[in-house]
Design a protein around this motif. Structure first.
Motif, mmCIF file in Angstrom:
data_model
loop_
_atom_site.group_PDB
_atom_site.id
_atom_site.type_symbol
_atom_site.label_atom_id
_atom_site.label_comp_id
_atom_site.label_asym_id
_atom_site.label_seq_id
_atom_site.Cartn_x
_atom_site.Cartn_y
_atom_site.Cartn_z
ATOM 1 N N GLY A 3 0.818 -1.203 0.000
ATOM 2 C CA GLY A 3 0.000 0.000 0.000
ATOM 3 C C GLY A 3 0.851 1.251 0.000
ATOM 4 O O GLY A 3 2.019 1.220 0.390
ATOM 5 N N ASP A 4 0.263 2.356 -0.458
ATOM 6 C CA ASP A 4 0.960 3.642 -0.462
ATOM 7 C C ASP A 4 0.226 4.648 0.414
ATOM 8 O O ASP A 4 -1.001 4.668 0.455
ATOM 9 C CB ASP A 4 1.073 4.187 -1.891
ATOM 10 C CG ASP A 4 -0.262 4.605 -2.483
ATOM 11 O OD1 ASP A 4 -0.606 5.803 -2.403
ATOM 12 O OD2 ASP A 4 -0.974 3.739 -3.017
ATOM 13 N N SER A 5 0.995 5.447 1.151
ATOM 14 C CA SER A 5 0.460 6.543 1.959
ATOM 15 C C SER A 5 -0.606 6.044 2.937
ATOM 16 O O SER A 5 -0.324 5.187 3.768
ATOM 17 C CB SER A 5 -0.080 7.639 1.036
ATOM 18 O OG SER A 5 -0.346 8.818 1.748
ATOM 19 N N ALA A 6 -1.858 6.531 2.832
ATOM 20 C CA ALA A 6 -2.923 6.002 3.692
ATOM 21 C C ALA A 6 -3.150 4.526 3.425
ATOM 22 O O ALA A 6 -3.550 3.773 4.324
ATOM 23 C CB ALA A 6 -4.211 6.780 3.473
ATOM 24 N N GLY A 7 -2.876 4.084 2.199
ATOM 25 C CA GLY A 7 -2.968 2.662 1.890
ATOM 26 C C GLY A 7 -1.901 1.858 2.608
ATOM 27 O O GLY A 7 -2.116 0.675 2.927
ATOM 28 N N GLY A 8 -0.747 2.471 2.877
ATOM 29 C CA GLY A 8 0.259 1.825 3.703
ATOM 30 C C GLY A 8 -0.214 1.697 5.138
ATOM 31 O O GLY A 8 0.023 0.681 5.804
ATOM 32 N N ASN A 9 -0.904 2.735 5.604
ATOM 33 C CA ASN A 9 -1.541 2.679 6.918
ATOM 34 C C ASN A 9 -2.546 1.530 6.965
ATOM 35 O O ASN A 9 -2.559 0.718 7.905
ATOM 36 C CB ASN A 9 -2.237 4.026 7.180
ATOM 37 C CG ASN A 9 -2.966 4.106 8.505
ATOM 38 O OD1 ASN A 9 -3.837 3.293 8.801
ATOM 39 N ND2 ASN A 9 -2.628 5.105 9.304
ATOM 40 N N LEU A 10 -3.377 1.433 5.916
ATOM 41 C CA LEU A 10 -4.401 0.392 5.872
ATOM 42 C C LEU A 10 -3.786 -1.000 5.784
ATOM 43 O O LEU A 10 -4.284 -1.945 6.413
ATOM 44 C CB LEU A 10 -5.331 0.641 4.680
ATOM 45 C CG LEU A 10 -6.511 -0.326 4.515
ATOM 46 C CD1 LEU A 10 -7.383 -0.352 5.758
ATOM 47 C CD2 LEU A 10 -7.336 0.045 3.282
ATOM 48 N N ALA A 11 -2.699 -1.140 5.023
ATOM 49 C CA ALA A 11 -2.023 -2.435 4.921
ATOM 50 C C ALA A 11 -1.530 -2.887 6.296
ATOM 51 O O ALA A 11 -1.716 -4.051 6.696
ATOM 52 C CB ALA A 11 -0.857 -2.332 3.944
#
Length: 297
Positions: free
Chosen positions: A145-153
């Protein structure tokens, strides 16, 4: 790992101008603009297979040539939890699939402020369960994931761990947003050089996604999680990012829990530079492929 300083400065100025224009728009116009851009991101050498997980729009991205089918990448898009989609994420999922020759699953989790925390995590869990029902094992999946998607991952893996479930094979994080409390030094030291993010943008995103919540909740700020037993993790971050500390502190905390972790700091790069169509972004994807092949051997 960096492009020339002159070219780098020019790119950063252009990105800053574009992002300033985006910030002046309302949320619906930003989302619409991203979808318009996403129409340009289809690649003729890739297949795109849309499908639904309940009410969650999702997509498989895969190469048309022979490719690895045992392992898949589960991708969480960025956008501050209030914008973004799997269409817009093709700027990265295209590169991931092409470079690794793996199938990539990405999905549209519900967005804030209409759907604040924990809606995104709930949707990620639903898509994870769908993947398991298809017959994949947790150890066949790399979560990215990237950015907030990294948070979500990270939040997804923490949630799986909380439920005592088997964790994925590995984690790949592009400029992850790990600390919504903003405690890192880079929130001060990089404020004048980050061409993408500023504190006002982050504060608005936090208010939309996690208003009234404890921002130290690990499912909101994964930096504060217990990472015992976490899978091998690879982090890429730019040196000119407001969120640089989010990655550096995450690496430190992962090491504290004895998690195998590798971090690459790309000099002169900005937030999720991997989305850009230039050599440094493709070189970064080659490093991602190397990491995946190492953990999947």
């Amino acid at each position: 790992m960096a492009i020339s300083e002159k070219s780098n400065q020019g790119l950063m100025k252009a990105i800053k101008r574009m992002h300033t224009l985006v910030e002046s728009d309302d949320l619906e116009r930003v989302r619409a603009s991203q979808e318009n851009i996403s129409a340009l991101l289809k690649h003729r050498e890739l297949n795109y297979e849309p499908f639904q997980v309940g009410e969650i729009p999702s997509e498989w991205v895969s190469v048309k040539r022979s490719h690895m089918r045992k392992f898949v990448i589960f991708y969480c898009h960025g956008g501050g939890y209030n914008t973004g989609s799997f269409h817009y994420a093709r700027s990265i999922t295209n590169k991931l699939s092409s470079t690794t020759s793996m199938d990539v699953l990405s999905f549209d989790y519900r967005l804030a402020p209409e759907h604040p925390y924990p809606s995104a995590t709930e949707d990620a869990m639903a898509v994870w369960d769908y993947l398991m029902h298809l017959g994949y094992g947790a150890r066949d999946v790399i979560v990215a994931g990237d950015s907030a998607g990294g948070n979500l991952a990270l939040s997804l893996v923490l949630k799986l761990k909380e439920q005592k479930r088997i964790l994925p094979k590995g984690l790949i994080l592009f400029s992850p947003w790990t600390d919504l409390t903003g405690s890192g030094k880079s929130y001060e030291t990089k404020v004048d050089v980050d061409p993408i993010l500023n504190r006002e943008y982050l504060d608005n995103a936090i208010a939309a996604y996690a208003s009234g919540q404890d921002l130290k909740n690990p499912l909101i700020s994964p930096l504060f999680g217990n990472f015992t037993g976490f899978p091998p993790t690879y982090i890429q971050v730019g040196s000119n990012e407001l969120l640089l500390s989010d990655s550096l502190l995450l690496k430190k905390n992962l090491e504290k829990y004895h998690v195998p972790v590798r971090l690459e700091e790309y000099k002169g790069m900005w937030h999720v530079f991997q989305m850009s169509p230039f050599k440094t972004a493709y070189d970064a994807m080659d490093q991602v492929a190397e990491f995946i092949f190492d953990i999947c051997r």
